[in-house]
Write a protein that holds these residues in place. Structure first.
Motif, PDB file in Angstrom:
ATOM      1  N   GLN A 211     123.201 -46.004  22.299  1.00  0.00           N
ATOM      2  CA  GLN A 211     121.785 -46.064  21.954  1.00  0.00           C
ATOM      3  C   GLN A 211     121.296 -47.497  22.031  1.00  0.00           C
ATOM      4  O   GLN A 211     122.069 -48.442  21.893  1.00  0.00           O
ATOM      5  N   ILE A 212     120.000 -47.619  22.277  1.00  0.00           N
ATOM      6  CA  ILE A 212     119.344 -48.927  22.323  1.00  0.00           C
ATOM      7  C   ILE A 212     118.496 -49.067  21.073  1.00  0.00           C
ATOM      8  O   ILE A 212     117.662 -48.210  20.781  1.00  0.00           O
ATOM      9  N   ASN A 213     118.722 -50.131  20.338  1.00  0.00           N
ATOM     10  CA  ASN A 213     117.878 -50.454  19.185  1.00  0.00           C
ATOM     11  C   ASN A 213     116.897 -51.536  19.621  1.00  0.00           C
ATOM     12  O   ASN A 213     117.290 -52.676  19.861  1.00  0.00           O
ATOM     13  N   SER A 214     115.631 -51.157  19.743  1.00  0.00           N
ATOM     14  CA  SER A 214     114.604 -52.077  20.238  1.00  0.00           C
ATOM     15  C   SER A 214     113.459 -52.146  19.244  1.00  0.00           C
ATOM     16  O   SER A 214     113.312 -51.288  18.369  1.00  0.00           O
ATOM     17  N   SER A 215     112.633 -53.193  19.387  1.00  0.00           N
ATOM     18  CA  SER A 215     111.480 -53.407  18.500  1.00  0.00           C
ATOM     19  C   SER A 215     110.231 -53.497  19.352  1.00  0.00           C
ATOM     20  O   SER A 215     110.157 -54.330  20.260  1.00  0.00           O
ATOM     21  N   PHE A 216     109.234 -52.645  19.051  1.00  0.00           N
ATOM     22  CA  PHE A 216     107.980 -52.626  19.784  1.00  0.00           C
ATOM     23  C   PHE A 216     106.855 -53.097  18.870  1.00  0.00           C
ATOM     24  O   PHE A 216     106.855 -52.835  17.662  1.00  0.00           O
ATOM     25  N   ALA A 217     105.890 -53.777  19.463  1.00  0.00           N
ATOM     26  CA  ALA A 217     104.756 -54.285  18.708  1.00  0.00           C
ATOM     27  C   ALA A 217     103.910 -53.133  18.184  1.00  0.00           C
ATOM     28  O   ALA A 217     103.883 -52.040  18.760  1.00  0.00           O
ATOM     29  N   GLU A 218     103.202 -53.397  17.095  1.00  0.00           N
ATOM     30  CA  GLU A 218     102.385 -52.345  16.488  1.00  0.00           C
ATOM     31  C   GLU A 218     101.274 -51.884  17.419  1.00  0.00           C
ATOM     32  O   GLU A 218     100.794 -50.758  17.315  1.00  0.00           O
ATOM     33  N   ARG A 250     111.257 -45.321  14.051  1.00  0.00           N
ATOM     34  CA  ARG A 250     111.469 -45.526  12.622  1.00  0.00           C
ATOM     35  C   ARG A 250     110.201 -46.041  11.968  1.00  0.00           C
ATOM     36  O   ARG A 250     109.493 -46.901  12.510  1.00  0.00           O
ATOM     37  N   LEU A 251     109.939 -45.507  10.782  1.00  0.00           N
ATOM     38  CA  LEU A 251     108.689 -45.803  10.081  1.00  0.00           C
ATOM     39  C   LEU A 251     108.715 -47.130   9.343  1.00  0.00           C
ATOM     40  O   LEU A 251     107.667 -47.615   8.913  1.00  0.00           O
ATOM     41  N   ASN A 252     109.880 -47.690   9.154  1.00  0.00           N
ATOM     42  CA  ASN A 252     109.985 -48.931   8.399  1.00  0.00           C
ATOM     43  C   ASN A 252     109.563 -50.112   9.266  1.00  0.00           C
ATOM     44  O   ASN A 252     110.219 -50.420  10.268  1.00  0.00           O
ATOM     45  N   PRO A 253     108.483 -50.826   8.923  1.00  0.00           N
ATOM     46  CA  PRO A 253     108.032 -51.949   9.754  1.00  0.00           C
ATOM     47  C   PRO A 253     108.825 -53.219   9.455  1.00  0.00           C
ATOM     48  O   PRO A 253     109.401 -53.379   8.379  1.00  0.00           O
ATOM     49  N   THR A 256     107.564 -60.345  10.849  1.00  0.00           N
ATOM     50  CA  THR A 256     108.114 -61.667  11.120  1.00  0.00           C
ATOM     51  C   THR A 256     106.987 -62.594  11.532  1.00  0.00           C
ATOM     52  O   THR A 256     106.384 -62.396  12.591  1.00  0.00           O
ATOM     53  N   SER A 257     106.667 -63.574  10.679  1.00  0.00           N
ATOM     54  CA  SER A 257     105.573 -64.528  10.953  1.00  0.00           C
ATOM     55  C   SER A 257     104.273 -63.779  11.235  1.00  0.00           C
ATOM     56  O   SER A 257     103.554 -64.064  12.202  1.00  0.00           O
ATOM     57  N   ASN A 258     103.990 -62.772  10.402  1.00  0.00           N
ATOM     58  CA  ASN A 258     102.778 -61.958  10.501  1.00  0.00           C
ATOM     59  C   ASN A 258     102.714 -61.132  11.777  1.00  0.00           C
ATOM     60  O   ASN A 258     101.638 -60.657  12.159  1.00  0.00           O
ATOM     61  N   VAL A 259     103.829 -60.953  12.459  1.00  0.00           N
ATOM     62  CA  VAL A 259     103.912 -60.077  13.624  1.00  0.00           C
ATOM     63  C   VAL A 259     104.671 -58.818  13.190  1.00  0.00           C
ATOM     64  O   VAL A 259     105.839 -58.885  12.808  1.00  0.00           O
ATOM     65  N   VAL A 260     104.005 -57.677  13.261  1.00  0.00           N
ATOM     66  CA  VAL A 260     104.576 -56.417  12.795  1.00  0.00           C
ATOM     67  C   VAL A 260     105.174 -55.672  13.981  1.00  0.00           C
ATOM     68  O   VAL A 260     104.520 -55.477  15.009  1.00  0.00           O
ATOM     69  N   THR A 261     106.415 -55.271  13.845  1.00  0.00           N
ATOM     70  CA  THR A 261     107.101 -54.483  14.870  1.00  0.00           C
ATOM     71  C   THR A 261     107.761 -53.272  14.220  1.00  0.00           C
ATOM     72  O   THR A 261     107.992 -53.247  13.010  1.00  0.00           O
ATOM     73  N   TYR A 262     108.054 -52.286  15.066  1.00  0.00           N
ATOM     74  CA  TYR A 262     108.723 -51.073  14.600  1.00  0.00           C
ATOM     75  C   TYR A 262     109.963 -50.831  15.460  1.00  0.00           C
ATOM     76  O   TYR A 262     109.939 -51.041  16.676  1.00  0.00           O
ATOM     77  N   ASP A 263     111.029 -50.371  14.814  1.00  0.00           N
ATOM     78  CA  ASP A 263     112.274 -50.097  15.525  1.00  0.00           C
ATOM     79  C   ASP A 263     112.173 -48.750  16.241  1.00  0.00           C
ATOM     80  O   ASP A 263     111.760 -47.745  15.639  1.00  0.00           O
TER      81      ASP A 263
END
Length: 404
Positions: A211-218, A250-253, A256-263
């Motif tokens: 699996q790939i664990n990635s972070s996308f911008a809100e 994943r719902l948990n945001p 980081t430095s006011n930049v919100v991402t989701y896994d």
């Protein structure tokens, strides 16, 4: 007389210069098409994607630890070894636990003897009590001593069982079948399990499923849904594309430095065993697709002519646009509208369009004004103005960089 001749010569020179100037202007008029860089409206398929980086990981990665402290005595596996469930991975030195077991066994035997003596004494007192040779208090005391001896025997047996369990813990077995991906101990190393369980070996249960664990911008997360097909590549195979499927958003945001991402978790089939744990994956998820759409370069939507007398009325009312050519979000404005410019009578003419999806280079356009002005596939649109040195400039009102 001489002065008169000089005046005549000067007048003649001025007349010849003026004639030459007008002749030059007449024969060297600039072609408007040479002033602008043009591109055609095309028709084709377009897909809008969102991108992010991620890390490839096994679906199940088990960290094998130890519940007791000790010195690593034997090591049976190494990196990349395939292991089966309950296979012995390593052994810790068991000398201390063998001594504790011997002590506990002796304690059990001692308490067993005490129980036997208490039983015999209680039996004898009970018989004497029936014959009324002893009091009830003496019988109760004998019964209490027997119960206490039995309790102490149970306690000794419990300590023996604990010591035997600790002895069994000196043999570390694999909880799952898989492949050893990490080994953090060597023979002779002391491991301490005082406050937390130390990790000894990491086992990937099945490397054919990753699996790939990635972070996308809100801003992109609203377009990502479970089940979407994704494409990605890795540095190890730059000329090959791999596919995966969105498994979980994943719902948990993460802020980081006011930049919100989701896994976003993406499941990947790795039947060829080419993908390895820890590789960086460059993920693209297709969120929208159009077939046979009218397309223009994004530069055509960003272009804005100079604010002169010929274009001021149309240009002044044009809102600013972002890098993709879409209008910025002024209050009450439609974010899906924009303008393209065509040449008409040698001058830029603004054509209002509605913008659709974009792939970063081209944008889908529609609009009633396209039919009104007879614009079709192949129509030339302005993407930039050519400066005197031949370089293109995106718009006549663009400013150069500030110099400090």
């Amino acid at each position: 007389m001489k002065l008169f001749k000089n005046i005549i010569l000067i007048i003649a020179f001025i007349a010849l210069s003026a004639a030459a100037y007008f002749y030059y202007q007449r024969t060297h008029q600039t072609n408007p098409a040479d002033t602008y860089r043009l591109s055609e409206i095309t028709q084709g398929d377009i897909e809008q994607t969102v991108s992010a980086n991620g890390t490839l990981n096994p679906v199940t990665l088990v960290s094998v630890g130890t519940q007791i402290s000790g010195i690593v005595k034997k090591l049976y596996v190494d990196f990349n070894d395939a292991v089966k469930k309950d296979q012995v991975l390593l052994e810790l030195d068991n000398s201390l636990f063998m001594a504790q077991i011997s002590q506990s066994q002796a304690s059990v035997r001692n308490n067993q003897a005490a129980v036997e003596l208490a039983q015999a004494n209680e039996k004898r007192i009970r018989q004497l009590y029936v014959q009324e040779y002893v009091s009830k208090q003496e019988l109760d005391t004998a019964v209490q001593v027997l119960k206490s001896a039995k309790a102490q025997l149970d306690s000794a047996r419990g300590l023996l069982a604990r010591d035997q369990t600790n002895l069994n813990f000196t043999i570390i077995r694999s909880p799952v079948s898989g492949v050893v991906v990490d080994r953090v101990v060597d023979v002779g190393q002391t491991v301490a399990a005082s406050f937390q369980t130390p990790t000894l070996i990491k086992i990937a249960q099945d490397l054919s499923k990753m699996q790939i664990n990635s972070s996308f911008a809100e801003a992109d997360i609203g377009n990502i849904k479970v089940g979407q097909v994704t494409k990605f590549n890795v540095d190890a195979y730059p000329n090959r594309n791999f596919e995966g499927v969105v498994k979980q958003v994943r719902l948990n945001p993460t802020n980081t430095s006011n930049v919100v991402t989701y896994d976003v978790v993406i499941s990947v089939d790795n039947n060829e065993q080419l993908l390895l744990p820890g590789m960086t994956a460059y993920v693209n998820i297709g969120v929208a697709k159009r077939e046979q759409a009218w397309l223009v370069p994004n530069a055509a939507l960003r272009y804005k002519p100079k604010l002169d007398d010929n274009t001021a009325d149309s240009a002044k009312n044009e809102p600013r646009k972002n890098a993709s050519g879409r209008k910025k979000g002024n209050k009450g404005s439609d974010l899906n509208t924009g303008s393209i410019y065509i040449l008409k009578d040698g001058k830029p003419l603004a054509i209002k369009v509605r913008t659709g999806i974009t792939d970063g280079r081209y944008t889908e356009i529609t609009g009633q004004d396209l039919k009104t002005h007879g614009i079709n596939i192949g129509t030339q649109v302005i993407v930039a103005e050519l400066q005197s040195n031949g370089q293109a400039q995106a718009g006549g009102n663009m400013r150069g960089p500030r110099m400090f």
